[in-house]
Design a protein around this motif. Structure first.
Motif, short mmCIF file in Angstrom:
data_model
loop_
_atom_site.label_atom_id
_atom_site.label_comp_id
_atom_site.label_asym_id
_atom_site.label_seq_id
_atom_site.Cartn_x
_atom_site.Cartn_y
_atom_site.Cartn_z
N ALA A 112 23.93 24.29 -14.33
CA ALA A 112 24.16 25.40 -13.40
C ALA A 112 24.11 24.89 -11.96
O ALA A 112 24.93 25.28 -11.12
N ASP A 113 23.15 23.98 -11.68
CA ASP A 113 23.05 23.38 -10.34
C ASP A 113 24.31 22.60 -10.01
O ASP A 113 24.88 22.71 -8.93
N GLN A 114 24.74 21.79 -10.98
CA GLN A 114 25.89 20.94 -10.73
C GLN A 114 27.15 21.79 -10.54
O GLN A 114 27.97 21.51 -9.68
N LYS A 115 27.23 22.84 -11.35
CA LYS A 115 28.39 23.72 -11.23
C LYS A 115 28.43 24.36 -9.84
O LYS A 115 29.48 24.44 -9.21
N ALA A 116 27.25 24.77 -9.35
CA ALA A 116 27.19 25.38 -8.01
C ALA A 116 27.67 24.39 -6.95
O ALA A 116 28.38 24.77 -6.00
N GLN A 117 27.29 23.11 -7.12
CA GLN A 117 27.71 22.09 -6.15
C GLN A 117 29.22 21.88 -6.19
O GLN A 117 29.86 21.71 -5.15
N VAL A 118 29.77 21.86 -7.42
CA VAL A 118 31.22 21.65 -7.56
C VAL A 118 31.98 22.84 -6.97
O VAL A 118 32.97 22.67 -6.25
N VAL A 119 31.50 24.06 -7.26
CA VAL A 119 32.15 25.26 -6.74
C VAL A 119 32.10 25.26 -5.20
O VAL A 119 33.08 25.58 -4.54
N ALA A 120 30.96 24.83 -4.66
CA ALA A 120 30.82 24.78 -3.20
C ALA A 120 31.78 23.75 -2.60
O ALA A 120 32.37 23.98 -1.54
N ALA A 121 31.95 22.62 -3.30
CA ALA A 121 32.86 21.58 -2.80
C ALA A 121 34.30 22.10 -2.81
O ALA A 121 35.07 21.84 -1.88
N LEU A 122 34.67 22.84 -3.87
CA LEU A 122 36.02 23.41 -3.93
C LEU A 122 36.21 24.42 -2.78
O LEU A 122 37.29 24.48 -2.18
N ALA A 123 35.16 25.16 -2.46
CA ALA A 123 35.25 26.12 -1.35
C ALA A 123 35.43 25.38 -0.03
O ALA A 123 36.19 25.83 0.85
N ARG A 124 34.77 24.21 0.13
CA ARG A 124 34.95 23.41 1.36
C ARG A 124 36.37 22.85 1.44
O ARG A 124 36.92 22.74 2.54
N LEU A 125 36.96 22.50 0.28
CA LEU A 125 38.36 22.08 0.27
C LEU A 125 39.24 23.21 0.78
O LEU A 125 40.18 22.99 1.55
N ASP A 126 38.94 24.43 0.33
CA ASP A 126 39.74 25.59 0.74
C ASP A 126 39.62 25.87 2.23
O ASP A 126 40.61 26.21 2.89
N ASP A 127 38.40 25.71 2.79
CA ASP A 127 38.26 26.06 4.21
C ASP A 127 38.38 24.85 5.13
O ASP A 127 38.15 24.96 6.34
N GLY A 128 38.75 23.68 4.56
CA GLY A 128 39.07 22.52 5.40
C GLY A 128 37.87 21.74 5.89
O GLY A 128 38.01 20.90 6.78
N THR A 129 36.68 21.98 5.32
CA THR A 129 35.50 21.23 5.76
C THR A 129 35.06 20.21 4.71
O THR A 129 34.00 19.61 4.83
N TYR A 130 35.92 19.99 3.69
CA TYR A 130 35.54 19.03 2.64
C TYR A 130 35.45 17.62 3.20
O TYR A 130 36.26 17.22 4.04
N GLY A 131 34.45 16.87 2.72
CA GLY A 131 34.32 15.47 3.12
C GLY A 131 33.57 15.28 4.42
O GLY A 131 33.48 14.18 4.93
N VAL A 132 33.04 16.40 4.96
CA VAL A 132 32.24 16.33 6.18
C VAL A 132 30.82 16.75 5.82
O VAL A 132 30.61 17.76 5.14
N CYS A 133 29.84 15.96 6.25
CA CYS A 133 28.45 16.26 5.94
C CYS A 133 28.06 17.63 6.49
O CYS A 133 28.30 17.92 7.67
N VAL A 134 27.48 18.48 5.62
CA VAL A 134 27.12 19.84 6.06
C VAL A 134 25.97 19.83 7.05
O VAL A 134 25.74 20.81 7.76
N ASP A 135 25.21 18.72 7.12
CA ASP A 135 24.07 18.67 8.04
C ASP A 135 24.41 18.04 9.39
O ASP A 135 24.11 18.60 10.43
N CYS A 136 25.05 16.84 9.36
CA CYS A 136 25.28 16.15 10.64
C CYS A 136 26.73 16.26 11.11
O CYS A 136 27.03 15.90 12.26
N GLY A 137 27.64 16.74 10.26
CA GLY A 137 29.02 16.93 10.68
C GLY A 137 29.85 15.66 10.73
O GLY A 137 31.02 15.69 11.13
N GLN A 138 29.26 14.54 10.27
CA GLN A 138 30.01 13.28 10.23
C GLN A 138 30.76 13.19 8.90
O GLN A 138 30.34 13.76 7.90
N PRO A 139 31.90 12.45 8.92
CA PRO A 139 32.63 12.28 7.65
C PRO A 139 31.77 11.58 6.61
O PRO A 139 31.04 10.64 6.94
#
Ligand SMILES: [Zn+2]
Length: 118
Positions: free
Chosen positions: A63-90
């Motif tokens: 369930a944890d892993q699924k939540a992480q994967v779903v969140a990553a897909l959401a970041r792909l959708d909103d264009g923030t994928y591949g950027v650290c959610v904490d420091c904003g660096q790639p």
């Protein structure tokens, strides 16, 4: 990392997690069926409990892993994928190739784990 590749990998992971947890849930349901309560092995109760605990832990994990994967897909959708959610660096490609669902760079992931956030 190519975002199309990342999306394909994440969608594949999502399917694998979902089928694995469906199997676990089916096995968990079997545990409580009347047939499995026929006590053919007196003294096995402890190991059965451990199996149930393991299954619960595995389900929690997936369930944890699924939540992480779903969140990553959401970041792909909103264009923030591949950027650290904490420091904003790639996030380095080498990390994303191993963990396409990664939300943080390694340094921030370690900080978050140490702080008990994840
Ligand atoms: Zn970071």
């Amino acid at each position: 990392m190519d975002q199309q590749d990342a999306r394909q990998q994440l969608e594949q992971m999502l399917r694998e997690i979902e089928s694995a947890s469906a199997i676990l849930e089916a096995e968990g349901a079997g545990e409580s069926s009347e047939i499995s309560h026929v006590d053919q092995h007196p003294g096995d109760t402890a190991s059965e409990l451990t199996d149930a605990d393991n299954q619960a832990a595995l389900l929690d994990n997936s369930a944890d892993q699924k939540a992480q994967v779903v969140a990553a897909l959401a970041r792909l959708d909103d264009g923030t994928y591949g950027v650290c959610v904490d420091c904003g660096q790639p996030i380095p490609d080498a990390r994303l190739e191993v963990r396409p669902e990664a939300a943080r760079c390694i340094a921030d992931q370690e900080k978050a784990e140490a702080a008990g956030v994840v």
